[in-house]
Design a protein around this motif. Structure first.
Motif, PDB file in Angstrom:
ATOM      1  N   ILE A  14       0.853  -1.226   0.000  1.00 22.30           N
ATOM      2  CA  ILE A  14       0.000   0.000   0.000  1.00 22.30           C
ATOM      3  C   ILE A  14       0.871   1.252   0.000  1.00 22.30           C
ATOM      4  O   ILE A  14       0.653   2.194  -0.767  1.00 22.30           O
ATOM      5  CB  ILE A  14      -0.963  -0.034   1.212  1.00 22.30           C
ATOM      6  CG1 ILE A  14      -2.025  -1.122   0.997  1.00 22.30           C
ATOM      7  CG2 ILE A  14      -1.626   1.328   1.426  1.00 22.30           C
ATOM      8  CD1 ILE A  14      -2.859  -1.424   2.217  1.00 22.30           C
ATOM      9  N   VAL A  15       1.876   1.246   0.875  1.00 27.40           N
ATOM     10  CA  VAL A  15       2.769   2.408   0.941  1.00 27.40           C
ATOM     11  C   VAL A  15       3.464   2.616  -0.394  1.00 27.40           C
ATOM     12  O   VAL A  15       3.583   3.750  -0.900  1.00 27.40           O
ATOM     13  CB  VAL A  15       3.801   2.225   2.095  1.00 27.40           C
ATOM     14  CG1 VAL A  15       4.904   3.276   2.007  1.00 27.40           C
ATOM     15  CG2 VAL A  15       3.108   2.301   3.430  1.00 27.40           C
ATOM     16  N   ALA A  16       3.901   1.486  -0.990  1.00 27.05           N
ATOM     17  CA  ALA A  16       4.606   1.587  -2.274  1.00 27.05           C
ATOM     18  C   ALA A  16       3.680   2.135  -3.358  1.00 27.05           C
ATOM     19  O   ALA A  16       4.058   3.009  -4.158  1.00 27.05           O
ATOM     20  CB  ALA A  16       5.143   0.221  -2.679  1.00 27.05           C
ATOM     21  N   VAL A  17       2.414   1.642  -3.338  1.00 22.37           N
ATOM     22  CA  VAL A  17       1.448   2.118  -4.355  1.00 22.37           C
ATOM     23  C   VAL A  17       1.171   3.614  -4.145  1.00 22.37           C
ATOM     24  O   VAL A  17       1.162   4.404  -5.109  1.00 22.37           O
ATOM     25  CB  VAL A  17       0.148   1.288  -4.269  1.00 22.37           C
ATOM     26  CG1 VAL A  17      -0.946   1.944  -5.088  1.00 22.37           C
ATOM     27  CG2 VAL A  17       0.400  -0.113  -4.800  1.00 22.37           C
ATOM     28  N   VAL A  18       0.935   3.989  -2.873  1.00 21.44           N
ATOM     29  CA  VAL A  18       0.655   5.411  -2.588  1.00 21.44           C
ATOM     30  C   VAL A  18       1.846   6.283  -2.976  1.00 21.44           C
ATOM     31  O   VAL A  18       1.698   7.347  -3.605  1.00 21.44           O
ATOM     32  CB  VAL A  18       0.301   5.585  -1.076  1.00 21.44           C
ATOM     33  CG1 VAL A  18       0.292   7.056  -0.696  1.00 21.44           C
ATOM     34  CG2 VAL A  18      -1.034   4.964  -0.797  1.00 21.44           C
ATOM     35  N   ALA A  19       3.044   5.801  -2.604  1.00 24.81           N
ATOM     36  CA  ALA A  19       4.244   6.569  -2.955  1.00 24.81           C
ATOM     37  C   ALA A  19       4.383   6.680  -4.457  1.00 24.81           C
ATOM     38  O   ALA A  19       4.708   7.739  -5.004  1.00 24.81           O
ATOM     39  CB  ALA A  19       5.464   5.898  -2.332  1.00 24.81           C
ATOM     40  N   GLY A  20       4.085   5.547  -5.139  1.00 23.10           N
ATOM     41  CA  GLY A  20       4.170   5.580  -6.611  1.00 23.10           C
ATOM     42  C   GLY A  20       3.174   6.532  -7.210  1.00 23.10           C
ATOM     43  O   GLY A  20       3.483   7.332  -8.111  1.00 23.10           O
ATOM     44  N   LEU A  21       1.967   6.487  -6.651  1.00 23.78           N
ATOM     45  CA  LEU A  21       0.926   7.399  -7.169  1.00 23.78           C
ATOM     46  C   LEU A  21       1.299   8.865  -6.913  1.00 23.78           C
ATOM     47  O   LEU A  21       1.129   9.727  -7.784  1.00 23.78           O
ATOM     48  CB  LEU A  21      -0.424   7.079  -6.493  1.00 23.78           C
ATOM     49  CG  LEU A  21      -1.163   5.838  -7.015  1.00 23.78           C
ATOM     50  CD1 LEU A  21      -2.373   5.529  -6.138  1.00 23.78           C
ATOM     51  CD2 LEU A  21      -1.598   6.027  -8.468  1.00 23.78           C
ATOM     52  N   LEU A  22       1.821   9.105  -5.714  1.00 21.42           N
ATOM     53  CA  LEU A  22       2.257  10.467  -5.389  1.00 21.42           C
ATOM     54  C   LEU A  22       3.357  10.929  -6.340  1.00 21.42           C
ATOM     55  O   LEU A  22       3.346  12.062  -6.832  1.00 21.42           O
ATOM     56  CB  LEU A  22       2.776  10.524  -3.940  1.00 21.42           C
ATOM     57  CG  LEU A  22       1.712  10.701  -2.848  1.00 21.42           C
ATOM     58  CD1 LEU A  22       2.333  10.566  -1.470  1.00 21.42           C
ATOM     59  CD2 LEU A  22       1.061  12.082  -2.982  1.00 21.42           C
TER      60      LEU A  22
END
Lengths: 278, 169
Positions: A14-22
């Protein structure tokens, strides 16, 4: 390996996806996606907002309209008051200008004594050219007194009561004034008419009269004092077999818009009727 | 009721005279002017319930003759003529009072102006008939006909208020 249990892996993903999206969002790669999703939302928001504001305005309008109407009524009454004041000021200004002009005439002709009068009416019959003024025998006015304005001759007092007088204008059809053509130094008779036009009569045939010649009272006959401005010659008519020339005269006074006049009170008209042979 | 009728007639005449000398006489058409007093007498005399028109024609005529520069009490004679014509028409054209008002106005104005011209000519004023017709009489007739209808409506309303019709139960 205990760290990589299911729950932690889910968190890391989740953190990786959010960071990627950001990262993608900050780097601008997601702008088309945002546009695609947000534009309809914004449009819907604006549509809803406009409707809401309209509905709110509609629901709250009666109170505002009442207030606006009250304010409008107050402002309208203020405008009316100001307009009334303006009209009154203009009237006073007009009266003051007339008084100054009459005063000027009095200063340039100091040999006469004057009573200022306001025109309050006109003769009831359209066949007669008379005005009614607001000064009468109480103010020292008498029959026969000459009446002038700052511009020139108006007529003479024809009838007097205590508080008002009737003035016969020189344009009346029965009016006859003895005049002098200033340039040519010719004496003639000025006659009024039914239509209010003035004409000169009794001009000798051998005299030259030009349009523009100044017409003054001559003082002959004793009805009017001499050298009061009457008007100017407009045109000259000479008929075959006529004993005298005639001429049209443009009066200097605008008889349709006389508001105030001066009555010369120290001029005594001389009645020469008994001396005229029948 | 008769006293009120006299009072109303007197006040109306005063108002008509003031309006005539201050406003109407200063707004001519060519050289002709409307005559509100003539119109008032015509409209007043055409009212069936009014009986004092001859009396007020005499009183008003005498007073106006005293104020006017017109010789030989001509306004008095003119207004008596107006009342006479109106009374004559009232008996003959009683079913159409507005038509009677127009006819009375036309005939009365012509009669009055004719009398004025004759009186002035007798008094020595150089007035030509052609000029009098063109400059004064025809324009005056036109103006009087224009003002006849509002004057009749006004006087009719006034008389209606003074003498309300009795409604049968």
């Amino acid at each position: 390996m205990k760290f990589l249990n299911g729950k932690n892996v889910q968190t890391i993903v989740i953190v990786a996806v959010v960071a990627g999206l950001l990262f993608l969002a900050l780097s601008g790669y997601l702008t088309p996606v945002f546009n695609l999703t947000l534009n309809p939302l914004v449009s819907f928001e604006s549509w809803l907002s406009v409707r809401y504001l309209s509905a709110r305005d509609f629901l709250t309008a009666p109170r505002d309209v009442t207030q606006l109407r009250e304010q409008n009524a107050i402002l309208e009454s203020q405008v009316t008051q100001l307009q009334t004041q303006l009209i009154q000021m203009e009237e006073r200004l007009g009266e003051a200008q007339i008084c100054f002009a009459l005063l000027d005439f009095g200063r340039t002709n100091p040999q006469y004594e004057y009573v200022t009068a306001t025109v309050i009416g006109r003769e009831i019959s359209p066949f007669l050219q008379y005005i009614i003024i607001d000064k009468g025998s109480d103010d020292g006015l008498q029959y026969g007194m000459p009446v002038v304005t700052q511009e020139g001759l108006v007529g003479r007092v024809d009838a007097v009561i205590a508080a008002a007088s009737r003035v016969k204008l020189i344009t009346d059809s029965t009016s006859v004034v003895n005049v002098l053509l200033q340039t040519a130094e010719i004496e003639a008779q000025l006659n009024g008419s039914l239509t209010g036009d003035l004409s000169l009569d009794m001009i000798p045939l051998d005299e030259t009269v030009e349009p523009g010649d100044v017409v003054l009272t001559s003082g002959l006959g004793g009805n009017y004092p001499p050298n009061i401005f009457v008007g100017q010659v407009l045109s000259v008519q000479m008929r075959d077999n006529a004993l005298f020339q005639t001429a049209s005269v443009q009066p200097i006074v605008d008889f349709n818009s006389i508001n105030a006049v001066l009555v010369i009170t120290n001029f005594e008209a001389v009645d020469i009727t008994p001396l005229i042979p029948e | 009721m008769a006293l009120i009728a006299h009072l109303v007639c007197a006040l109306s005449l005063v108002v008509a005279y003031v309006l005539q000398t201050t406003i109407v006489a200063q707004t001519p058409l060519v050289n002709g002017t409307a005559d509100l007093i003539l119109l008032f007498f015509a409209a007043w005399s055409l009212q069936e319930r009014v009986y004092n028109s001859w009396l007020w024609a005499v009183i008003g005529g005498v007073l106006i003759s005293l104020f006017s520069a017109m010789p030989f009490y001509m306004p008095l004679i003119g207004y008596l003529g107006v009342v006479g014509i109106a009374k004559l028409l009232q008996r003959r054209v009683w079913q159409a009072p507005i038509l009677a008002m127009f006819i009375a106005t036309l005939l009365a104005t012509l009669l009055q102006q004719f009398l004025y011209v004759v009186a002035l000519q007798v008094a020595g004023a150089p007035i030509a008939w052609g000029q009098a017709l063109d400059a004064v009489i025809f324009p005056s007739v036109l103006l009087n006909l224009i003002f006849a209808l509002p004057m009749f409506a006004l006087v009719n309303d006034l008389v209606g208020r003074m003498y309300p019709l009795e409604v049968e139960a």
